[in-house]
Design a protein around this motif. Structure first.
Motif: not given
Length: 288
Positions: A178-205
């Motif tokens: 479920q966490l994997f699906n949430d991360i995948a959805d988050y990445v797809q939603y923010h595909s136009s931005e320059n997000i990093t792995v660290s930012q994603i990790a911080e967002y999900f805790g």
């Protein structure tokens, strides 16, 4: 909500497909006898369409899968654009409601060959559907090969199925997935931005290394690779479905430099953005 269950024992039979753009805000879908399945993926505006039982409101980034009906018709005017695909499944399908799927007698496991598609729903990644639709149009015009067309039709229906909440609910049970699906959805939603792995990790805790390891165990690729592939999927859709310049598309998917975008795109696809766009030049656009 109704759901269509397609048996995995036989293939889909392609009929025809295309893209429709309403000529004005006063357009309304015609009334007809629908003798096959029609899949509609709305790319702009809102479609107001009905069958003999229900009226549907289908917004941008939503889909509708209509089974054969004696009374397909529009019930309200509106401006919209959408991809459409007609196909047959003469046997091996059933239509059930949510209660039947939730019933204890309904058994689902990950290796089930059947395809379960809610009649309507959201598309988490419209870009992936657009790419397959464009590929089907191109192959139909280029090769006229029935087996190829049928297989791509099956791929499109399966893609819709895999993006549905029904798939996510019943195909996975463990929390890490479920966490994997949430991360995948988050990445797809923010595909136009320059997000990093660290930012994603911080967002999900979570720790960045833990998320990267979890993602690779679930998908076979690193989170960073998935982020790049998601950007390239968005770029592919824009290359085949818009007249935007390469520089504009690069900017749209978070690249500040068109040269870097071109290099990254070629590394993923084996083609430059221009070569990819030219390979899908056999497009069909219907205005009425």
């Amino acid at each position: 909500m109704k759901n269509i269950i397609f048996s995995g024992n036989n293939t889909f039979t392609y009929n025809w497909c295309g893209k429709f753009v309403a000529p004005s805000s006063e357009w309304m879908h015609l009334t007809r006898n629908l003798t096959d399945f029609e899949l509609i993926a709305v790319t702009g505006g809102t479609l107001y369409i009905a069958d003999h039982e229900n009226e549907y409101v289908v917004h941008k980034s939503q889909y509708l899968l209509m089974p054969p009906t004696s009374f397909q018709h529009g019930y309200r005017q509106g401006s919209c654009s959408f991809y459409w695909l007609h196909f047959y499944k003469e046997e091996g399908f059933d239509i059930v409601d949510n209660e039947a799927i939730s019933n204890e007698k309904f058994t689902y496991n990950y290796n089930d060959k059947n395809i379960y598609v809610p009649i309507t729903g959201e598309l988490a990644s419209m870009d992936r559907v657009i790419i397959l639709m464009k590929q089907l149009q191109d192959c139909d015009k280029r090769y006229h090969n029935k087996n190829l067309n049928n297989n791509i039709t099956g791929a499109i229906v399966s893609e819709i199925y895999c993006q549905s909440n029904l798939y996510k609910k019943y195909s996975y049970t463990v929390q890490t997935t479920q966490l994997f699906n949430d991360i995948a959805d988050y990445v797809q939603y923010h595909s136009s931005e320059n997000i990093t792995v660290s930012q994603i990790a911080e967002y999900f805790g979570y720790n960045p290394k833990y998320l990267s390891s979890l993602f690779k165990n679930q998908s076979g690729i690193t989170l960073k690779q998935f982020m790049l592939q998601t950007k390239m999927d968005t770029a592919k859709a824009q290359l085949t479905d818009t007249n935007h310049s390469i520089s504009q598309i690069a900017y749209n998917v978070g690249f500040n430099d068109a040269h870097n975008f071109t290099n990254a795109f070629k590394k993923i696809t084996g083609l430059s953005p221009s070569e990819y766009r030219e390979s899908y030049d056999k497009r069909t656009l219907f205005y009425s």
